[in-house]
Design an enzyme around this catalytic site. Structure first.
Site, PDB file in Angstrom:
ATOM      1  CG  HIS A 294      -0.307   0.571   2.475  1.00  0.00           C
ATOM      2  ND1 HIS A 294      -0.320   1.918   2.779  1.00  0.00           N
ATOM      3  CD2 HIS A 294       0.352  -0.043   3.483  1.00  0.00           C
ATOM      4  CE1 HIS A 294       0.302   2.114   3.923  1.00  0.00           C
ATOM      5  NE2 HIS A 294       0.724   0.948   4.379  1.00  0.00           N
ATOM      6  CB  CYS A 295       1.494   4.065  -1.684  1.00  0.00           C
ATOM      7  SG  CYS A 295       0.263   4.126  -3.001  1.00  0.00           S
TER       8      CYS A 295
END
Length: 681
Positions: A632-633
């Site tokens: 994820h970011c």
């Protein structure tokens, strides 16, 4: 014993249709004679002016209830011969309210509307047209209301069981209530001077007494003989007879060759866009993704029953695999479950390819010209272009449309040799000014942001499949096309677009390594022309998104372990030193490896590092190749690059993508946040 069409499994037979037609005609005639061909009279019940609707309704209910009860009690009919509608509280309550509103507004219901139309009533025609349009609207909106079908589903339930009463007692009380309604209706009409001629007459008294005596007669039968719930446990004799009849029907179908469809017939039906035709590929997802018949959906055998029941307007269903064994077994099982119009594809996908897709020039015997034209038409349709027959070598071999033909990263040398092929689509994901100035010949401009939007309140989410398919249709892309995505200096732009293809099940895409900058630095051909596009109809049902996870899934891994969570944002954001979201920090237990660490920047272009460098770096973070990894970011954009590296370049099998990322996690105060930097790598 009376055998019903339902009990014998012949409810779809011509005999059942004729019986239903005759009963319907007599029923309509009776309604017309009762005055139900007038909406004014039907609407009279709402103004307590004409109570005919109430009297007819209770007459029908009492007749059906007492008649069936006596037939069952006398052993003339078994409950297993009857269809009992399941109780689905949500659907039935909402449907009843809609029906009631329509009745109040128009004065018609569907049955009486047909009667009114037969009597030449214009308002009945308008009502029925509205009902047809409403049915069409319901069909189009079915995915939105599909959940209503099971809302409050409770199986087959009987009111008398729920009240703890015997059927005889319930029938008597219900008949008593009906008698009261008859008297009340006559009284109201008499007061309104609109009828009530039978009120307090010897006829009404005798009629009421006869009904009560008839209902009370059920008390002479043992309770066990009046237990309708025995429908769930039919006698061995009736059940065996029903099964035998069903098997006879199946054998008859096989004998008449009504259980399979020839490849040429299926190809023609698909090309003609036959409404309601459903083609189901029951092979593994990997086989399906490598190649499948255009328009087919991939459904596991164990989910076929549920899938087919979910379709609102299914017509013919054709099952296929590589051969015929598994489709035939599945067809037989589905037939016994009550599914009709089921076919298997003769000789499976192998036969389809041999009959319809094999070029005429490669066949062992000469092909007549008219059939050769058909073959070209089929190939043109199922491969989206006859140019797919080209034998231009790619990486030393002949391109086959039946397999994935692209590596996940393609080089500029390879792409240069493929320009001009009609089955190749090049998507340029740089900014529009950059594209307008100069791009690879034939490339189509696409904005990365056009693939994202607000989903369930979360911004910058990858759009649902339906919207993505429409977007690809506007660009003239077909499921069989080979798609090359060309980035600028942001490789994550290309991989995010790749996630859209991933969601739609379109596996045959690749990223141009080094992007447009490398292409231009090598002085390869460019132009500024806008390519002509013929809109396609990209199907929605091919993809299965099993890689996108939500915050609940991520939180479960945080609490219970079992996954490596990779936060690919820049280190300062991971550590909480910088923030542009609701809270600073990172998901507890997450490991930080910024996405930029996977990129090698030169003076001329950016490209991903070598597989060897990437494999070494991630081996130090991930315990084993079988580990579950969640990337994820902030918004899924940068994480799409890491997903691409892990899943497609390094071959990690269990990679998941938390699209909503830190934007959602930080905005949910109930989710934990860590601001320590000890896990940064």
């Amino acid at each position: 014993m009376i055998e019903t069409f339902f009990g014998s499994g012949t409810i779809g037979s011509p005999q059942a249709f004729v019986a239903a037609l005759v009963i319907g005609l007599f029923f309509g005639f009776a309604l017309e004679r009762a005055g139900f061909g007038s909406s004014r009279r039907l609407a009279g019940i709402f103004y307590f002016r004409d109570m005919a609707v109430l009297k007819v309704m209770f007459t029908a209910l009492i007749t059906a209830m007492l008649g069936l009860s006596y037939l069952i009690a006398l052993g003339w009919i078994e409950p297993s011969q009857l269809y009992f509608m399941p109780t689905v509280y949500g659907a039935q309550v909402v449907g009843g309210l809609l029906f009631g509103v329509g009745f109040v507004m128009s004065g018609w219901c569907p049955g009486t509307g047909a009667v009114g139309l037969a009597s030449g009533k214009l308002d009945a025609l308008l009502f029925l047209l509205g009902a047809v349009l409403g049915s069409v609207l319901f069909n189009e909106l079915f995915p939105l209301v599909k959940s209503l079908y099971s809302w409050g589903e409770s199986g087959v339930r009987f009111v008398y069981n729920a009240l703890g009463m015997s059927l005889a007692a319930f029938a008597f009380l219900f008949t008593l209530m009906a008698v009261g309604c008859f008297w009340g209706a006559e009284y109201i009409e008499k007061k309104k001077s609109t009828g009530g001629a039978c009120f307090n007459t010897p006829f009404l008294k005798a009629f009421s007494l006869a009904l009560l005596i008839f209902a009370g007669g059920l008390f002479i039968f043992p309770t066990s003989q009046l237990d309708l719930a025995s429908e769930g446990r039919p006698s061995p004799r009736s059940r065996a007879a029903a099964v035998a009849e069903m098997e006879k029907g199946l054998l008859q179908l096989v004998q008449e060759a009504g259980d399979h469809m020839e490849p040429a017939e299926l190809a023609d039906r698909l090309m003609n866009g036959e409404p309601g035709l459903v083609v189901v590929d029951i092979r593994t997802p990997d086989e399906y993704n490598r190649f499948h018949i255009r328009g087919a959906v991939n459904v596991p055998i164990t989910q076929l029953d549920e899938y087919l029941r979910s379709l609102p307007d299914r017509g013919i269903t054709v099952l296929y695999s590589n051969g015929m064994t598994h489709p035939a077994q599945a067809r037989d099982a589905l037939f016994r479950m009550g599914h009709q119009n089921l076919y298997i594809l003769t000789d499976g996908l192998t036969g389809f390819m041999e009959t319809c897709l094999k070029p005429a020039s490669l066949r062992t015997e000469p092909v007549p010209e008219d059939f050769a034209r058909k073959i070209r038409a089929w190939r043109n349709f199922f491969y989206a272009s006859a140019a797919r027959e080209s034998t231009v070598p790619a990486q030393g071999g002949v391109i086959s449309p039946f397999e994935r033909t692209l590596p996940w990263l393609v080089e500029t040398d390879w792409l240069s040799g493929q320009l001009g092929r009609e089955d190749l689509k090049i998507l340029d994901v740089r900014s529009q000014p950059e594209y307008n100035s100069s791009h690879i010949p034939g490339a189509i401009y696409v904005s990365v942001e056009s693939f994202r939007g607000v989903v369930r309140g979360v911004p910058s989410m990858l759009l649902p499949s339906e919207m993505l398919a429409l977007h690809l249709s506007q660009m003239g892309i077909h499921p069989q096309d080979r798609v090359i995505i060309v980035p600028g200096d942001k490789i994550q732009d290309a991989t995010l677009v790749g996630m859209a293809f991933q969601r739609l099940g379109h596996q045959n895409y690749a990223v141009l390594n080094g992007g447009f900058d490398k292409w231009a630095s090598e002085n390869r051909p460019v132009d500024a022309a806008l390519p002509p596009i013929v809109e396609s109809r990209y199907p929605v049902g091919n993809g299965v998104d099993d890689f996108t996870v939500d915050y609940l899934k991520v939180h479960d891994f945080v609490k219970n372990g079992g996954a490596v969570i990779l936060d690919v944002r820049p280190a300062d954001y991971y550590a909480g030193k910088k923030s542009d979201e609701a809270r600073a920090g990172h998901i507890p237990g997450a490991i930080n490896r910024p996405f930029s660490e996977d990129v090698l920047k030169t003076d001329k272009y950016s490209r991903l590092k070598s597989r060897e460098e990437l494999a070494t770096a991630y081996a130090s973070l991930i315990p084993s190749r079988d580990s579950t990894v969640i990337v994820h970011c902030r918004t899924g954009h940068q994480a799409s690059q890491t997903y691409f590296v892990l899943k497609h370049l390094l071959g990690y099998p269990n990679v998941l993508w938390y699209d909503a990322g830190w934007t959602e996690w930080a905005a949910r105060p109930e989710l934990p946040v860590d601001t320590g930097a000890g896990d940064a790598k």
